[in-house]
Design a protein around this motif. Structure first.
Motif, short mmCIF file in Angstrom:
data_model
loop_
_atom_site.label_atom_id
_atom_site.label_comp_id
_atom_site.label_asym_id
_atom_site.label_seq_id
_atom_site.Cartn_x
_atom_site.Cartn_y
_atom_site.Cartn_z
N VAL A 2 3.50 8.73 21.80
CA VAL A 2 4.57 7.94 21.85
C VAL A 2 5.91 9.04 22.25
O VAL A 2 5.90 9.89 21.36
CB VAL A 2 5.03 7.01 20.95
CG1 VAL A 2 6.35 6.37 21.26
CG2 VAL A 2 3.95 5.98 20.65
N GLN A 3 6.45 8.91 23.10
CA GLN A 3 7.73 9.69 23.19
C GLN A 3 9.14 8.75 23.35
O GLN A 3 9.31 7.80 23.68
CB GLN A 3 7.65 10.39 24.78
CG GLN A 3 6.53 11.57 24.81
CD GLN A 3 6.58 12.19 26.27
OE1 GLN A 3 6.78 11.43 27.10
NE2 GLN A 3 6.26 13.39 26.16
N LEU A 4 9.85 9.41 22.46
CA LEU A 4 11.39 8.80 22.19
C LEU A 4 12.51 9.62 22.54
O LEU A 4 12.34 10.88 22.46
CB LEU A 4 11.46 8.54 20.75
CG LEU A 4 10.35 7.75 20.00
CD1 LEU A 4 10.36 7.74 18.62
CD2 LEU A 4 10.31 6.24 20.54
N VAL A 5 13.20 9.20 23.44
CA VAL A 5 14.25 10.09 24.06
C VAL A 5 15.55 9.27 24.06
O VAL A 5 15.86 8.14 24.39
CB VAL A 5 14.32 10.07 25.67
CG1 VAL A 5 15.12 10.86 26.18
CG2 VAL A 5 12.73 11.12 25.91
N GLY A 26 4.73 4.12 26.16
CA GLY A 26 4.01 3.28 25.56
C GLY A 26 3.87 1.75 25.67
O GLY A 26 4.85 1.17 25.95
N ARG A 27 2.79 1.14 25.95
CA ARG A 27 2.58 -0.16 26.42
C ARG A 27 2.76 -1.20 25.23
O ARG A 27 2.66 -2.42 25.66
CB ARG A 27 1.14 -0.12 27.12
CG ARG A 27 1.14 0.62 28.27
CD ARG A 27 -0.26 0.43 28.91
NE ARG A 27 -1.42 0.81 28.28
CZ ARG A 27 -2.63 0.90 28.43
NH1 ARG A 27 -3.30 0.19 29.39
NH2 ARG A 27 -3.37 1.48 27.46
N THR A 28 2.92 -0.80 24.12
CA THR A 28 2.62 -1.72 23.02
C THR A 28 4.03 -1.56 22.24
O THR A 28 4.23 -1.87 20.99
CB THR A 28 1.68 -1.50 21.85
OG1 THR A 28 1.79 -0.03 21.45
CG2 THR A 28 0.51 -1.82 22.80
N PHE A 29 5.24 -1.36 22.92
CA PHE A 29 6.68 -1.02 22.24
C PHE A 29 6.82 -2.30 21.32
O PHE A 29 7.40 -2.14 20.23
CB PHE A 29 7.59 -0.77 23.16
CG PHE A 29 8.96 -0.51 22.78
CD1 PHE A 29 9.94 -1.47 22.83
CD2 PHE A 29 9.36 0.61 22.06
CE1 PHE A 29 11.00 -1.42 22.51
CE2 PHE A 29 10.68 0.80 21.62
CZ PHE A 29 11.49 -0.13 21.98
N SER A 30 6.67 -3.53 22.01
CA SER A 30 7.14 -4.87 21.19
C SER A 30 6.32 -4.91 19.69
O SER A 30 6.77 -5.50 19.09
CB SER A 30 6.80 -6.01 22.06
OG SER A 30 5.55 -6.09 22.18
N ALA A 75 11.45 -5.40 27.16
CA ALA A 75 11.24 -5.45 28.41
C ALA A 75 11.65 -4.05 29.11
O ALA A 75 11.03 -3.59 30.07
CB ALA A 75 11.77 -6.50 29.26
N LYS A 76 12.42 -3.25 28.44
CA LYS A 76 12.78 -1.78 28.88
C LYS A 76 12.31 -0.86 28.05
O LYS A 76 12.66 0.17 28.04
CB LYS A 76 14.47 -1.77 29.10
CG LYS A 76 15.00 -2.68 30.07
CD LYS A 76 16.52 -2.57 30.00
CE LYS A 76 17.04 -3.65 31.19
NZ LYS A 76 18.49 -3.42 31.31
N ASN A 77 11.72 -1.37 26.96
CA ASN A 77 11.29 -0.16 25.99
C ASN A 77 12.33 0.59 25.41
O ASN A 77 12.14 1.81 25.23
CB ASN A 77 10.06 0.70 26.79
CG ASN A 77 8.46 0.14 26.69
OD1 ASN A 77 8.54 -0.80 26.47
ND2 ASN A 77 7.64 0.90 26.81
N THR A 78 13.41 -0.20 25.16
CA THR A 78 14.42 0.65 24.51
C THR A 78 15.12 -0.08 23.33
O THR A 78 15.15 -1.24 23.22
CB THR A 78 15.69 0.58 25.72
OG1 THR A 78 15.00 1.19 26.78
CG2 THR A 78 16.89 1.49 25.20
#
Length: 128
Positions: A2-5, A26-30, A75-78
């Protein structure tokens, strides 16, 4: 992996506002419990806020309660940290992190040892 910015830090005056963002891969952020921590020079890293995967459960450090708001857009992985009424003592490098278990317990989300991925940090400086 997982990368976080993180982004959104800067130099502001006391009383101003800032919104920090943390974009995750990552596809499972939720499914991730996400947290914000901060570290000031010469001090230990401290917990700021955490949010469950759905966003339904939120927990804040007492020092920021009522001034900071954590939120997320799956939806935005944010994940976001809205900060208002900033104080000089909020000056620190702010990090977002992914909690490793996926479960939300207030005692656990306060502990940086429960987080397995960290961003590089974004600096927030509040002048008086």
């Amino acid at each position: 992996q997982v990368q976080l910015v993180e982004s959104g830090g800067g130099l502001v005056q006391a009383g101003d506002s800032l919104r920090l963002s943390c974009a995750a891969s990552g596809r499972t952020f939720s499914a991730y419990v996400m947290g914000w921590f901060r570290q000031a020079p010469g001090k230990e890293r401290e917990f700021v806020a955490a949010i469950s995967g759905s966003g339904a459960i939120i927990y804040y450090a007492d020092s920021v309660k009522g001034r900071f708001t954590i939120s997320r857009d799956n939806a935005k992985n944010t994940v976001y940290l809205q900060m208002v009424s900033l104080k000089p003592e909020d000056t620190a490098n702010y990090y977002c992190a992914k909690e490793r278990s996926g479960a939300f317990y207030s005692a656990r989300v306060r502990d940086s040892a429960w987080y397995d991925y960290w961003g590089q940090g974004t600096q927030v400086t509040v002048s008086s």
